[in-house]
Enzyme design. Structure first.
Site, PDB file in Angstrom:
ATOM      1  N   PRO A   2       0.814  -1.215   0.000  1.00 31.14           N
ATOM      2  CA  PRO A   2       0.000   0.000   0.000  1.00 31.14           C
ATOM      3  C   PRO A   2       0.847   1.265   0.000  1.00 31.14           C
ATOM      4  O   PRO A   2       1.672   1.471   0.887  1.00 31.14           O
ATOM      5  CB  PRO A   2      -0.818  -0.125   1.284  1.00 31.14           C
ATOM      6  CG  PRO A   2      -0.232  -1.230   2.062  1.00 31.14           C
ATOM      7  CD  PRO A   2       0.661  -2.018   1.192  1.00 31.14           C
ATOM      8  N   GLU A   3       0.665   2.073  -1.019  1.00 32.20           N
ATOM      9  CA  GLU A   3       1.260   3.403  -1.066  1.00 32.20           C
ATOM     10  C   GLU A   3       0.094   4.385  -1.049  1.00 32.20           C
ATOM     11  O   GLU A   3      -1.022   4.004  -0.727  1.00 32.20           O
ATOM     12  CB  GLU A   3       2.151   3.546  -2.317  1.00 32.20           C
ATOM     13  CG  GLU A   3       3.268   2.492  -2.333  1.00 32.20           C
ATOM     14  CD  GLU A   3       4.185   2.579  -3.542  1.00 32.20           C
ATOM     15  OE1 GLU A   3       4.384   3.681  -4.078  1.00 32.20           O
ATOM     16  OE2 GLU A   3       4.711   1.526  -3.950  1.00 32.20           O
ATOM     17  N   LYS A  61       1.343   7.799   3.428  1.00 37.71           N
ATOM     18  CA  LYS A  61       0.855   6.447   3.668  1.00 37.71           C
ATOM     19  C   LYS A  61       0.241   6.282   5.047  1.00 37.71           C
ATOM     20  O   LYS A  61      -0.157   5.173   5.417  1.00 37.71           O
ATOM     21  CB  LYS A  61       2.005   5.444   3.499  1.00 37.71           C
ATOM     22  CG  LYS A  61       2.704   5.523   2.146  1.00 37.71           C
ATOM     23  CD  LYS A  61       3.976   4.695   2.158  1.00 37.71           C
ATOM     24  CE  LYS A  61       4.933   5.163   1.066  1.00 37.71           C
ATOM     25  NZ  LYS A  61       6.253   4.554   1.215  1.00 37.71           N
ATOM     26  N   HIS A 101      -4.531 -13.710   9.948  1.00 42.74           N
ATOM     27  CA  HIS A 101      -3.535 -12.811  10.533  1.00 42.74           C
ATOM     28  C   HIS A 101      -4.194 -11.613  11.226  1.00 42.74           C
ATOM     29  O   HIS A 101      -3.663 -10.507  11.189  1.00 42.74           O
ATOM     30  CB  HIS A 101      -2.556 -12.354   9.458  1.00 42.74           C
ATOM     31  CG  HIS A 101      -1.840 -13.494   8.805  1.00 42.74           C
ATOM     32  ND1 HIS A 101      -0.929 -14.286   9.484  1.00 42.74           N
ATOM     33  CD2 HIS A 101      -1.930 -14.026   7.567  1.00 42.74           C
ATOM     34  CE1 HIS A 101      -0.477 -15.228   8.672  1.00 42.74           C
ATOM     35  NE2 HIS A 101      -1.073 -15.096   7.504  1.00 42.74           N
ATOM     36  N   ARG A 125       2.610  -9.768   7.420  1.00 36.76           N
ATOM     37  CA  ARG A 125       4.050  -9.576   7.659  1.00 36.76           C
ATOM     38  C   ARG A 125       4.340  -8.649   8.840  1.00 36.76           C
ATOM     39  O   ARG A 125       5.496  -8.434   9.172  1.00 36.76           O
ATOM     40  CB  ARG A 125       4.717  -9.045   6.402  1.00 36.76           C
ATOM     41  CG  ARG A 125       4.674 -10.055   5.286  1.00 36.76           C
ATOM     42  CD  ARG A 125       5.267  -9.521   3.984  1.00 36.76           C
ATOM     43  NE  ARG A 125       4.704 -10.264   2.863  1.00 36.76           N
ATOM     44  CZ  ARG A 125       4.830  -9.914   1.599  1.00 36.76           C
ATOM     45  NH1 ARG A 125       5.503  -8.844   1.277  1.00 36.76           N
ATOM     46  NH2 ARG A 125       4.282 -10.629   0.652  1.00 36.76           N
ATOM     47  N   ARG A 182      20.283  18.293  -1.367  1.00 34.68           N
ATOM     48  CA  ARG A 182      20.648  16.929  -1.009  1.00 34.68           C
ATOM     49  C   ARG A 182      21.805  16.427  -1.854  1.00 34.68           C
ATOM     50  O   ARG A 182      22.025  16.891  -2.971  1.00 34.68           O
ATOM     51  CB  ARG A 182      19.447  15.992  -1.198  1.00 34.68           C
ATOM     52  CG  ARG A 182      18.387  16.142  -0.150  1.00 34.68           C
ATOM     53  CD  ARG A 182      18.897  15.617   1.157  1.00 34.68           C
ATOM     54  NE  ARG A 182      17.947  15.852   2.233  1.00 34.68           N
ATOM     55  CZ  ARG A 182      17.322  14.871   2.899  1.00 34.68           C
ATOM     56  NH1 ARG A 182      17.553  13.629   2.594  1.00 34.68           N
ATOM     57  NH2 ARG A 182      16.497  15.167   3.869  1.00 34.68           N
ATOM     58  N   ARG A 292      16.247  -3.599  -2.584  1.00 38.10           N
ATOM     59  CA  ARG A 292      14.986  -3.853  -3.272  1.00 38.10           C
ATOM     60  C   ARG A 292      15.187  -3.666  -4.765  1.00 38.10           C
ATOM     61  O   ARG A 292      16.296  -3.430  -5.224  1.00 38.10           O
ATOM     62  CB  ARG A 292      13.871  -2.961  -2.733  1.00 38.10           C
ATOM     63  CG  ARG A 292      14.102  -1.486  -2.874  1.00 38.10           C
ATOM     64  CD  ARG A 292      13.453  -0.779  -1.731  1.00 38.10           C
ATOM     65  NE  ARG A 292      14.006  -1.301  -0.493  1.00 38.10           N
ATOM     66  CZ  ARG A 292      13.513  -1.024   0.717  1.00 38.10           C
ATOM     67  NH1 ARG A 292      12.489  -0.265   0.839  1.00 38.10           N
ATOM     68  NH2 ARG A 292      14.086  -1.504   1.787  1.00 38.10           N
TER      69      ARG A 292
END
Length: 309
Positions: A2-3, A61, A101, A125, A182, A292
């Site tokens: 989920p974003e 989020k 769960h 998770r 940055r 990732r």
DNA sequence: ATAGGGTCCTGGCTGC
DNA sequence: TGCAGCCAGGACCCTA
């Protein structure tokens, strides 16, 4: 995963089902689900009991339900939720079977004209979490006076989260200036919730593909036009995903009714390793980065000479 | 202060 | 067929 769009789908569902309901009882079935509630599961449940939930709010989020003690009084606390990787907030009849769960169950009193209903936090998770947090004035939105519906307030644990690109307070020019200061890569910056919130691995890859920028592009070399392009791309792709109920790869991400979204078929980069780029036909490349995956087109998104991770 | 890497967690999938 | 090991990743935490 989920974003922002997926969390917004959940927020809309909750707005319809839980607004104005009063908590009868909260049960924590797995302590890890409330690990960020420092005072512990019993305190978490105790703070929810008897309180009325106001319309849900969201930044990035994070999702929260302001908790009211009395009508017309500004809420001082909220039930704050982050879905993590696999978290679900499901509403339904209180006596349905417990999910495998199931971590937290919040039962509402059946008020007048209200069917019995409960809210369940299900998370395979356990990267997601719930907590009851103090509401504080929102620095992002300015100094608007706190309203009875919780507008102008944010949960204290997320005051460091930047505005997300779909909210009015989002300042694209301020983001551009921050990016120039940055010394990092554009994708790492897009995933940094203190710079821009709501963007995760999937929509970062999609926004960069649309903006034709490589993920390792140093932020300090971005032009104003390139920064505007990637922000517009992120806004476009997240609005498109929201319009079809979000992105689902499996049953792990679902809305409050347990239904999946349809955006997966519209993804241009994420998960499309070796499949042809929809612009130029080149096989989409997968790189490892930050433990990732990053998916990009080797032709449309050429690696910069000086790459930053 | 910022940058960047490690860590948690479970189940579906891969490969031997 | 069985099973060990890999993979998914958001945000906190730690170090330099």
């Amino acid at each position: 995963m989920p974003e922002l769009p997926e969390v917004e789908v959940v927020r809309r569902g909750l707005a319809r089902w839980t607004t104005g309901r009063t908590v009868e009882k909260a049960e924590v079935l797995h302590p890890r689900a409330v690990r960020r509630h420092a005072a512990g599961p019993a305190d978490f449940a105790g703070r929810l009991a008897g309180r009325t939930v106001l319309p849900p709010r969201r930044r990035g989020k994070y999702l929260w339900l302001p908790l009211a003690d009395a009508p017309s009084e500004a809420p001082s606390e909220a039930l704050l939720a982050h879905l993590g990787m696999s978290g679900q907030l499901l509403v339904g009849e209180p006596d349905r079977e417990p999910q495998k769960h199931l971590r937290v169950r919040i039962a509402f009193t059946g008020g007048p004209a209200a069917d019995p209903l409960d809210l369940r936090f299900v998370d395979q998770r356990t990267f997601g979490h719930l907590m009851v947090a103090e509401l504080v004035p929102d620095a992002v939105a300015g100094a608007a006076a706190p309203a009875p519906d919780g507008a102008g307030l944010v949960p204290a644990p997320i005051v460091h989260i930047a505005a997300d690109p779909l909210e009015d307070a989002f300042d694209g020019d301020a983001l551009y200036r921050a990016l120039r200061r940055r010394r990092t890569g554009i994708k790492r910056a897009l995933l940094d919730q203190s710079l821009i919130s709501g963007v995760g691995n999937i929509y970062a890859d999609e926004a960069l593909w649309r903006a034709r920028l490589h993920w390792a592009r140093p932020t300090e070399t971005l032009t104003r036009a390139e920064a505007a392009r990637v922000v517009a791309a992120a806004q476009d792709v997240m609005r498109a995903a929201l319009a079809v109920g979000g992105t689902s790869f499996d049953s792990l991400y679902v809305d409050v009714d347990g239904e999946s979204g349809y955006f997966e078929r519209s993804l241009d980069a994420y998960g499309r390793r070796d499949e042809p780029c929809r612009r130029c036909g080149s096989p989409i490349r997968r790189d490892e980065f930050m433990n990732r995956s990053s998916y990009s087109c080797p032709v449309c998104q050429p690696r910069p000479r000086r790459a930053r991770y």
